[in-house]
Design a protein around this motif. Structure first.
Motif, PDB file in Angstrom:
ATOM      1  N   GLU A  57      -5.125  -5.340   3.632  1.00  0.00           N
ATOM      2  CA  GLU A  57      -6.173  -4.603   2.910  1.00  0.00           C
ATOM      3  C   GLU A  57      -6.098  -4.894   1.412  1.00  0.00           C
ATOM      4  O   GLU A  57      -7.135  -5.024   0.739  1.00  0.00           O
ATOM      5  CB  GLU A  57      -6.035  -3.109   3.187  1.00  0.00           C
ATOM      6  CG  GLU A  57      -7.062  -2.223   2.495  1.00  0.00           C
ATOM      7  CD  GLU A  57      -8.493  -2.471   2.945  1.00  0.00           C
ATOM      8  OE1 GLU A  57      -9.401  -1.868   2.349  1.00  0.00           O
ATOM      9  OE2 GLU A  57      -8.721  -3.287   3.880  1.00  0.00           O
ATOM     10  N   THR A  58      -4.875  -5.016   0.905  1.00  0.00           N
ATOM     11  CA  THR A  58      -4.715  -5.403  -0.511  1.00  0.00           C
ATOM     12  C   THR A  58      -5.364  -6.757  -0.761  1.00  0.00           C
ATOM     13  O   THR A  58      -6.104  -6.949  -1.736  1.00  0.00           O
ATOM     14  CB  THR A  58      -3.220  -5.477  -0.885  1.00  0.00           C
ATOM     15  OG1 THR A  58      -2.610  -4.224  -0.644  1.00  0.00           O
ATOM     16  CG2 THR A  58      -3.046  -5.856  -2.353  1.00  0.00           C
ATOM     17  N   ASP A  83       1.034   7.429  -1.172  1.00  0.00           N
ATOM     18  CA  ASP A  83      -0.076   7.832  -0.299  1.00  0.00           C
ATOM     19  C   ASP A  83      -1.003   8.818  -1.009  1.00  0.00           C
ATOM     20  O   ASP A  83      -2.241   8.723  -0.906  1.00  0.00           O
ATOM     21  CB  ASP A  83       0.450   8.456   0.992  1.00  0.00           C
ATOM     22  CG  ASP A  83       0.952   7.426   1.997  1.00  0.00           C
ATOM     23  OD1 ASP A  83       0.563   6.239   1.863  1.00  0.00           O
ATOM     24  OD2 ASP A  83       1.728   7.795   2.902  1.00  0.00           O
ATOM     25  N   GLU A 131      -0.526  -4.484   7.616  1.00  0.00           N
ATOM     26  CA  GLU A 131      -1.837  -3.845   7.492  1.00  0.00           C
ATOM     27  C   GLU A 131      -2.155  -3.527   6.025  1.00  0.00           C
ATOM     28  O   GLU A 131      -3.267  -3.776   5.548  1.00  0.00           O
ATOM     29  CB  GLU A 131      -1.857  -2.575   8.342  1.00  0.00           C
ATOM     30  CG  GLU A 131      -3.197  -1.853   8.332  1.00  0.00           C
ATOM     31  CD  GLU A 131      -3.175  -0.600   9.197  1.00  0.00           C
ATOM     32  OE1 GLU A 131      -4.069   0.246   9.014  1.00  0.00           O
ATOM     33  OE2 GLU A 131      -2.260  -0.463  10.049  1.00  0.00           O
ATOM     34  N   ALA A 132      -1.176  -2.985   5.287  1.00  0.00           N
ATOM     35  CA  ALA A 132      -1.407  -2.637   3.884  1.00  0.00           C
ATOM     36  C   ALA A 132      -1.587  -3.889   3.025  1.00  0.00           C
ATOM     37  O   ALA A 132      -2.450  -3.930   2.132  1.00  0.00           O
ATOM     38  CB  ALA A 132      -0.253  -1.787   3.356  1.00  0.00           C
ATOM     39  N   TYR A 133      -0.772  -4.934   3.306  1.00  0.00           N
ATOM     40  CA  TYR A 133      -0.933  -6.183   2.547  1.00  0.00           C
ATOM     41  C   TYR A 133      -2.307  -6.815   2.826  1.00  0.00           C
ATOM     42  O   TYR A 133      -2.948  -7.369   1.925  1.00  0.00           O
ATOM     43  CB  TYR A 133       0.169  -7.170   2.920  1.00  0.00           C
ATOM     44  CG  TYR A 133       1.504  -6.915   2.253  1.00  0.00           C
ATOM     45  CD1 TYR A 133       1.587  -6.655   0.889  1.00  0.00           C
ATOM     46  CD2 TYR A 133       2.689  -6.966   2.998  1.00  0.00           C
ATOM     47  CE1 TYR A 133       2.825  -6.431   0.280  1.00  0.00           C
ATOM     48  CE2 TYR A 133       3.926  -6.747   2.398  1.00  0.00           C
ATOM     49  CZ  TYR A 133       3.979  -6.479   1.035  1.00  0.00           C
ATOM     50  OH  TYR A 133       5.192  -6.268   0.427  1.00  0.00           O
ATOM     51  N   GLU A 165       2.965  -1.927   9.755  1.00  0.00           N
ATOM     52  CA  GLU A 165       2.318  -1.129   8.710  1.00  0.00           C
ATOM     53  C   GLU A 165       2.256  -1.897   7.388  1.00  0.00           C
ATOM     54  O   GLU A 165       1.259  -1.834   6.656  1.00  0.00           O
ATOM     55  CB  GLU A 165       3.073   0.190   8.514  1.00  0.00           C
ATOM     56  CG  GLU A 165       2.959   1.164   9.669  1.00  0.00           C
ATOM     57  CD  GLU A 165       4.031   0.928  10.736  1.00  0.00           C
ATOM     58  OE1 GLU A 165       4.625  -0.173  10.737  1.00  0.00           O
ATOM     59  OE2 GLU A 165       4.243   1.833  11.556  1.00  0.00           O
ATOM     60  N   VAL A 205       2.439   0.616  -1.342  1.00  0.00           N
ATOM     61  CA  VAL A 205       2.616   1.195  -0.001  1.00  0.00           C
ATOM     62  C   VAL A 205       3.201   0.144   0.944  1.00  0.00           C
ATOM     63  O   VAL A 205       4.125   0.413   1.729  1.00  0.00           O
ATOM     64  CB  VAL A 205       1.264   1.717   0.534  1.00  0.00           C
ATOM     65  CG1 VAL A 205       1.366   2.069   2.028  1.00  0.00           C
ATOM     66  CG2 VAL A 205       0.815   2.943  -0.263  1.00  0.00           C
ATOM     67  N   ALA A 206       2.668  -1.081   0.862  1.00  0.00           N
ATOM     68  CA  ALA A 206       3.155  -2.165   1.716  1.00  0.00           C
ATOM     69  C   ALA A 206       4.624  -2.476   1.437  1.00  0.00           C
ATOM     70  O   ALA A 206       5.412  -2.722   2.373  1.00  0.00           O
ATOM     71  CB  ALA A 206       2.296  -3.409   1.503  1.00  0.00           C
ATOM     72  N   HIS A 261       6.803   0.122   3.195  1.00  0.00           N
ATOM     73  CA  HIS A 261       6.864  -0.121   4.648  1.00  0.00           C
ATOM     74  C   HIS A 261       7.746  -1.336   4.954  1.00  0.00           C
ATOM     75  O   HIS A 261       8.540  -1.320   5.900  1.00  0.00           O
ATOM     76  CB  HIS A 261       5.452  -0.354   5.199  1.00  0.00           C
ATOM     77  CG  HIS A 261       4.638   0.890   5.326  1.00  0.00           C
ATOM     78  ND1 HIS A 261       5.097   2.009   5.989  1.00  0.00           N
ATOM     79  CD2 HIS A 261       3.379   1.192   4.887  1.00  0.00           C
ATOM     80  CE1 HIS A 261       4.161   2.955   5.952  1.00  0.00           C
ATOM     81  NE2 HIS A 261       3.110   2.484   5.287  1.00  0.00           N
ATOM     82  N   LEU A 285      -2.044   0.129  -2.809  1.00  0.00           N
ATOM     83  CA  LEU A 285      -1.822  -0.370  -1.450  1.00  0.00           C
ATOM     84  C   LEU A 285      -0.656  -1.362  -1.406  1.00  0.00           C
ATOM     85  O   LEU A 285       0.140  -1.364  -0.450  1.00  0.00           O
ATOM     86  CB  LEU A 285      -3.100  -1.058  -0.946  1.00  0.00           C
ATOM     87  CG  LEU A 285      -4.159  -0.157  -0.301  1.00  0.00           C
ATOM     88  CD1 LEU A 285      -5.469  -0.912  -0.171  1.00  0.00           C
ATOM     89  CD2 LEU A 285      -3.683   0.331   1.070  1.00  0.00           C
TER      90      LEU A 285
END
Length: 542
Positions: free
Chosen positions: A495-496, A452, A491-493, A488, A476-477, A480, A473
């Motif tokens: 955006e990636t 983060d 959401e991160a995947y 979560e 981060v995914a 999660h 990102l």
């Protein structure tokens, strides 16, 4: 015998000795000539006289030759004193606007130019131990460069006025002004002065003159730096033609220009011609300087870089090893070139998964850098030290010792925070490295905190749509997903995926992998239709 005659005779004998290579004898004669001239001031005379009464014109060339000898012997201070005395003598005899005044100013400018150049290359200094020292060193270099430019411009003004705009001495100073602009990375300005000097020398001296050739080489370097490879190559060839005719193959200047020509071929991706030129440059350098010379090592390192760029790792390894052997023999043990060559070798071993050899080479780099900078209680804080620590951390992790790797990476992270600040991209990269090891060890919460923070730094520095932002990102995914936080993770995947499609297009394999991982997250979250679409889209990319 009058003092003036004695001084002239001693000077002439000194010139004969100098031409014969007997510099000690020449220096003795010059000193005797100056001593004779000093007796002129002791002549008794009741009338008041100024110091200029006792000056003699022969003093000027004597002082110039003294300055040249002192500089050749490494005594720049004595050389400066001699040229300064020549300047004062010329002013006393002829006034401020005379070609002898210009000549002395030009020589003083050359001394300041070389002093600035040596300071830039770290000659005679310790390289500085912190940012304040580095700023002080840079200010000193700028001051020396400015002083050299002032001296050259003053000399140029006088020479143009007294000798005319097309005199060869004007060309000499134009060439020197061009060198100052190169020192300042002002290549367009440098080229304008070089071209003017080249025109004068071509018209006055002909195209076989070494002075013409020297300016051709300087102009070629400026064109090379400016990316005008055709013009640079043509001027390098001119210099090479004259150098070969004058010196033959076994000469340093031949090696230097062949290396420049090799770089042009390399930049044009003319790989066979580049290799031929590098090898010819090396042969000339060894023939002129001997195997164990710092410039030979530099040529070997350029050849190593060339082979490394083409992924000819065996050839690059041979060049770097040979260069390092020379550097260790002829350079101080903590010289920065040794660090660079050792790290180049370490990187080759790293790419070949030869972890022990890679760790050894980077360990040598770290030892040199820490020894040079003090080593304890934060005294070795330095971006270069932090970089080597980071690389060692990755190597030890890759060789299977993640604990040792983590120790090196955490040390690098702490140092980078101190040296670069918390918002630097190098800090972001190290956060990712540490977070990745922690993730593999199952320490998910601290790993997520590091990812983060890295993400925050990259978004602030690079914007929201950069590929490096997508890389973090994705990590981060992964965390999660591993923690079971599937919303979560989705959401991160997502955006990636958005960034990767924007930057890489829809058909890239990274897009395929992210689609697959997004499908996994959506399936785990119960969104089976969304998961199926992601899996199908992933397969269509493949």
């Amino acid at each position: 015998m009058s003092p003036a005659v004695e001084a002239t005779l001693a000077f002439n004998v000194g010139q004969i000795g100098r031409r014969a290579g007997d510099l000690d004898a020449a220096s003795t004669c010059y000193d005797r000539a100056l001593a004779a001239l000093r007796t002129l001031t002791s002549i008794d005379d009741d009338s008041a006289r100024t110091q200029s009464t006792f000056r003699h014109p022969v003093e000027i060339p004597i002082l110039h030759n003294v300055g040249q000898l002192r500089y050749r012997r490494g005594d720049a201070v004595a050389a400066w004193d001699a040229y300064s005395a020549a300047l004062e003598c010329a002013k006393d005899l002829y006034g401020d606007r005379h070609h002898h005044v210009a000549s002395a100013l030009n020589c003083l400018g050359v001394l300041r130019y070389h002093e600035a150049n040596n300071a830039r290359e770290g000659v005679g200094g310790d390289g500085g131990d912190d940012a304040a020292d580095a700023k002080e060193d840079e200010d000193r270099r700028e001051s020396l460069t400015d002083a050299a430019m002032d001296l050259f411009q003053h000399a140029l003004s006088i020479r143009r006025e007294v000798l005319g705009p097309d005199h060869v001495d004007v060309a000499t100073t134009l060439n020197n002004v061009g060198r100052i602009h190169v020192q300042r990375d002002e290549f367009d300005l440098a080229l304008s002065y070089y071209e003017d000097a080249l025109r004068i020398r071509r018209e006055s001296l002909g195209t076989d003159s070494p002075d013409y050739a020297a300016t051709a080489f300087n102009a070629g370097q400026s064109l090379h730096q400016h990316g005008e490879l055709g013009g640079a190559a043509a001027l390098y060839k001119e210099f090479l033609r004259v150098a070969l005719a004058r010196f033959g193959n076994a000469h340093r200047d031949v090696a230097v220009v062949l290396s420049g020509m090799a770089q042009i071929h390399q930049e044009r991706r003319e790989h066979d011609r580049a290799r031929e030129s590098y090898e010819a440059s090396l042969r000339a350098g060894v023939a002129a300087l001997g195997e164990d010379h710092a410039e030979v090592a530099m040529l070997l390192n350029r050849m190593g870089n060339f082979h490394f760029e083409l992924e000819r790792l065996d050839d690059a390894l041979r060049c770097y090893r040979r260069g390092l052997r020379i550097e260790r023999k002829v350079l101080p043990p903590d010289h920065p070139n040794i660090v660079v060559t050792s790290s180049n070798l370490g990187e080759i071993h790293r790419q070949r998964s030869e972890w022990d050899e890679a760790a050894k080479m980077y360990g040598d780099c770290l030892e040199i850098l820490r020894r040079k900078r003090g080593g304890e209680d934060g005294a070795d804080d330095d971006a270069g030290v932090a970089s080597v620590l980071s690389t060692l951390g990755l190597i030890h992790d890759q060789r299977g010792d993640s604990c040792l790797g983590l120790r090196f990476l955490r040390e690098s992270l702490a140092m980078r925070r101190r040296v670069l600040g918390d918002d630097h991209l190098d800090v972001s990269a190290t956060l990712v490295y540490v977070g990745t090891i922690l993730f593999r060890k199952g320490a998910l919460t601290p790993a997520l905190e590091l990812f983060d923070e890295s993400l925050r730094i990259r978004k602030a520095a690079l914007g929201d749509d950069h590929r490096d932002v997508a890389y973090v990102l994705y990590n981060v995914a992964l965390v999660h997903q591993q923690r079971g936080c599937h919303e979560e993770a989705s959401e991160a995947y997502s955006e990636t995926l958005r960034i990767e499609r924007l930057v890489l297009g829809d058909r890239h394999r990274d897009v395929s992998m992210t689609l697959f991982k997004l499908g996994e997250a959506r399936r785990a979250a119960g969104d089976l239709d969304g998961a199926l679409k992601c899996f199908r889209d992933s397969l269509s990319v493949e």
